[in-house]
Write a protein that holds these residues in place. Structure first.
Motif, PDB file in Angstrom:
ATOM      1  N   ALA A  48       1.253  -1.255  -0.045  1.00 51.31           N
ATOM      2  CA  ALA A  48       0.300  -0.099  -0.247  1.00 51.31           C
ATOM      3  C   ALA A  48       0.667   0.986   0.205  1.00 51.31           C
ATOM      4  N   PHE A  49       2.095   1.335   1.096  1.00 50.68           N
ATOM      5  CA  PHE A  49       2.337   2.406   1.135  1.00 50.68           C
ATOM      6  C   PHE A  49       3.008   2.722  -0.366  1.00 50.68           C
ATOM      7  N   TYR A  50       3.754   2.004  -1.125  1.00 48.48           N
ATOM      8  CA  TYR A  50       4.476   1.873  -2.225  1.00 48.48           C
ATOM      9  C   TYR A  50       3.714   2.213  -3.849  1.00 48.48           C
ATOM     10  N   ASN A  51       2.596   1.434  -3.406  1.00 47.72           N
ATOM     11  CA  ASN A  51       1.710   2.083  -4.685  1.00 47.72           C
ATOM     12  C   ASN A  51       1.079   3.326  -4.295  1.00 47.72           C
ATOM     13  N   ALA A  52       0.813   4.172  -2.871  1.00 48.51           N
ATOM     14  CA  ALA A  52       0.293   5.282  -2.689  1.00 48.51           C
ATOM     15  C   ALA A  52       2.075   6.350  -3.707  1.00 48.51           C
ATOM     16  N   LEU A  53       2.389   6.069  -3.317  1.00 47.94           N
ATOM     17  CA  LEU A  53       4.259   6.536  -3.596  1.00 47.94           C
ATOM     18  C   LEU A  53       4.138   6.870  -5.273  1.00 47.94           C
ATOM     19  N   ILE A  54       3.963   5.233  -6.155  1.00 50.57           N
ATOM     20  CA  ILE A  54       4.143   5.727  -6.857  1.00 50.57           C
ATOM     21  C   ILE A  54       3.200   6.565  -8.057  1.00 50.57           C
ATOM     22  N   GLY A  87       3.438  14.322 -12.541  1.00 48.92           N
ATOM     23  CA  GLY A  87       4.737  13.838 -14.260  1.00 48.92           C
ATOM     24  C   GLY A  87       5.679  13.503 -13.626  1.00 48.92           C
ATOM     25  N   ILE A  88       5.899  13.071 -12.818  1.00 49.98           N
ATOM     26  CA  ILE A  88       7.328  12.607 -11.791  1.00 49.98           C
ATOM     27  C   ILE A  88       7.829  10.749 -12.254  1.00 49.98           C
ATOM     28  N   GLU A  89       8.642  10.301 -13.222  1.00 54.93           N
ATOM     29  CA  GLU A  89       8.343   9.102 -13.129  1.00 54.93           C
ATOM     30  C   GLU A  89       8.836   7.998 -12.926  1.00 54.93           C
ATOM     31  N   PRO A  90       9.004   6.965 -11.305  1.00 50.98           N
ATOM     32  CA  PRO A  90       9.404   6.100 -10.793  1.00 50.98           C
ATOM     33  C   PRO A  90      10.251   5.234 -11.639  1.00 50.98           C
ATOM     34  N   PHE A  91      11.984   5.465 -11.181  1.00 49.87           N
ATOM     35  CA  PHE A  91      12.644   4.517 -11.526  1.00 49.87           C
ATOM     36  C   PHE A  91      12.707   3.089  -9.953  1.00 49.87           C
ATOM     37  N   VAL A  92      13.138   2.597 -10.433  1.00 47.21           N
ATOM     38  CA  VAL A  92      13.410   1.763  -8.800  1.00 47.21           C
ATOM     39  C   VAL A  92      14.226   0.281  -8.637  1.00 47.21           C
ATOM     40  N   THR A  93      15.104   0.427  -8.077  1.00 48.50           N
ATOM     41  CA  THR A  93      16.034   0.059  -7.574  1.00 48.50           C
ATOM     42  C   THR A  93      15.626  -1.580  -6.561  1.00 48.50           C
ATOM     43  N   LEU A  94      15.181  -2.319  -7.042  1.00 41.35           N
ATOM     44  CA  LEU A  94      15.252  -3.930  -6.491  1.00 41.35           C
ATOM     45  C   LEU A  94      15.644  -3.982  -4.944  1.00 41.35           C
ATOM     46  N   CYS A  95      17.151  -4.158  -4.562  1.00 44.96           N
ATOM     47  CA  CYS A  95      17.898  -4.308  -3.409  1.00 44.96           C
ATOM     48  C   CYS A  95      19.398  -2.883  -3.432  1.00 44.96           C
ATOM     49  N   VAL A 116       7.302 -10.652  -7.694  1.00 43.99           N
ATOM     50  CA  VAL A 116       6.202  -9.645  -6.806  1.00 43.99           C
ATOM     51  C   VAL A 116       6.219  -8.381  -6.944  1.00 43.99           C
ATOM     52  N   CYS A 117       7.346  -7.347  -7.145  1.00 47.09           N
ATOM     53  CA  CYS A 117       7.488  -6.745  -7.099  1.00 47.09           C
ATOM     54  C   CYS A 117       7.063  -5.983  -8.870  1.00 47.09           C
ATOM     55  N   PHE A 118       7.434  -6.743  -9.425  1.00 45.09           N
ATOM     56  CA  PHE A 118       6.892  -6.418 -10.864  1.00 45.09           C
ATOM     57  C   PHE A 118       5.898  -6.690 -11.401  1.00 45.09           C
ATOM     58  N   LYS A 119       4.658  -8.205 -10.903  1.00 45.38           N
ATOM     59  CA  LYS A 119       3.954  -7.944 -11.011  1.00 45.38           C
ATOM     60  C   LYS A 119       2.301  -7.007  -9.887  1.00 45.38           C
ATOM     61  N   ILE A 120       3.106  -6.719  -9.180  1.00 45.81           N
ATOM     62  CA  ILE A 120       2.519  -5.751  -8.306  1.00 45.81           C
ATOM     63  C   ILE A 120       2.462  -4.435  -8.724  1.00 45.81           C
ATOM     64  N   PHE A 121       4.226  -3.504  -8.862  1.00 37.40           N
ATOM     65  CA  PHE A 121       4.057  -2.234  -9.174  1.00 37.40           C
ATOM     66  C   PHE A 121       4.782  -1.693 -11.684  1.00 37.40           C
ATOM     67  N   ASP A 167       2.943  -2.341 -13.799  1.00 35.50           N
ATOM     68  CA  ASP A 167       2.088  -1.999 -14.880  1.00 35.50           C
ATOM     69  C   ASP A 167       2.150  -0.016 -14.390  1.00 35.50           C
ATOM     70  N   ARG A 168       2.716   0.149 -13.058  1.00 35.01           N
ATOM     71  CA  ARG A 168       3.056   1.944 -13.613  1.00 35.01           C
ATOM     72  C   ARG A 168       4.722   2.175 -13.591  1.00 35.01           C
ATOM     73  N   VAL A 169       5.359   1.165 -13.488  1.00 35.80           N
ATOM     74  CA  VAL A 169       7.191   1.264 -13.272  1.00 35.80           C
ATOM     75  C   VAL A 169       7.317   0.853 -14.280  1.00 35.80           C
ATOM     76  N   LYS A 170       8.217   1.486 -15.421  1.00 35.86           N
ATOM     77  CA  LYS A 170       8.613   0.513 -16.266  1.00 35.86           C
ATOM     78  C   LYS A 170      10.710   1.397 -16.272  1.00 35.86           C
ATOM     79  N   PHE A 171      10.640   1.123 -15.241  1.00 35.59           N
ATOM     80  CA  PHE A 171      12.467   1.231 -15.054  1.00 35.59           C
ATOM     81  C   PHE A 171      12.811   0.614 -14.130  1.00 35.59           C
TER      82      PHE A 171
END
Length: 232
Positions: free
Chosen positions: A109-115, A122-130, A160-165, A167-171
């Motif tokens: 829920a936290f990361y969904n809200a942040l993304i 208009g800010i593109e999320p770039f996500v680091t897994l570790c 898990v992260c790819f499936k949940i996030f 749809d909105r995170v491309k990087f």
């Protein structure tokens, strides 16, 4: 990203075409400011990470508190013209016990809200897994990056992260600065889990001549596993 234009327009400073990015890491952001009684390290059913054990109260509890103030931070980013934000997901917030436990809905829920909030501005999320942190459960069970078992856990976490996030995170980035991660954690002993041996350091545990290569090997294979999962 700024550049100074030529004398023909008075040398005015203009924003260059391209990304202007802000960046954080989970350990920096998910700790409490002084006015918060509950540390974000434990809030929302987050599990302990290897950094929580490594710090052992020294500690990282007073940091930038992005966990509670992300909306303010996003407003600031937008006001500065930032159009992309690189942040790391806390592995132990999504999977407190790795693949040996369930997904934490509060962490999701936290990361969904942040993304969602980033994209709305208009800010593109770039996500680091570790970004140097793994669930302490994995270090305790099998030695973390020193065991090939980490490949299964990282693959599960990435999926898990790819499936949940996804749809909105491309990087996506798998491991932040993998070479420094291995060196500082398993050769010099400066980063969690703090393993080393002479002449590099005097840690309680570790072998600086062997363990960096084992950890690096498992990290590369974990990365490859995550890439394979993403491409499916």
């Amino acid at each position: 990203m700024l550049h100074q234009s030529g004398a023909d327009n008075g040398g005015a400073v203009r924003r260059a075409v391209g990304p202007m990015q802000a960046a954080t890491a989970a350990k920096q952001e998910q700790t409490h400011a002084l006015e918060h009684k509950l540390s974000a390290c434990l809030e929302g059913n987050r599990g302990l990470s290897n950094w929580d054990y490594y710090c052992d109260g020294s500690n990282g509890d007073n940091a930038d508190d992005h966990y509670h103030r992300y909306m303010e931070d996003i407003e600031l980013m937008q006001s500065l013209g930032v159009n992309s934000y690189r942040f790391s997901i806390s592995w132990s917030r999504i999977l407190p016990r790795g693949r040996f436990g369930s997904v934490n809905p509060d962490g999701v829920a936290f990361y969904n809200a942040l993304i969602d909030a980033l994209l709305q501005k208009g800010i593109e999320p770039f996500v680091t897994l570790c970004h140097y942190d793994i669930p302490q459960e994995l270090d305790t069970r099998y030695g973390g990056l020193l065991s090939p078992e980490i490949q299964k856990d990282f693959g599960h976490y990435a999926e898990v992260c790819f499936k949940i996030f996804g749809d909105r995170v491309k990087f996506w980035t798998t491991f932040n600065q993998a070479n420094l991660f291995v060196k500082f954690s398993y050769m010099d002993g400066w980063y969690a889990p703090g393993r080393c041996s002479p002449p590099f350091g005097n840690c309680a545990f570790g072998n600086s001549s062997i363990e960096p290569y084992i950890a690096g090997h498992n990290m590369i294979l974990s990365h490859a596993n995550a890439v394979s999962i993403y491409r499916k």
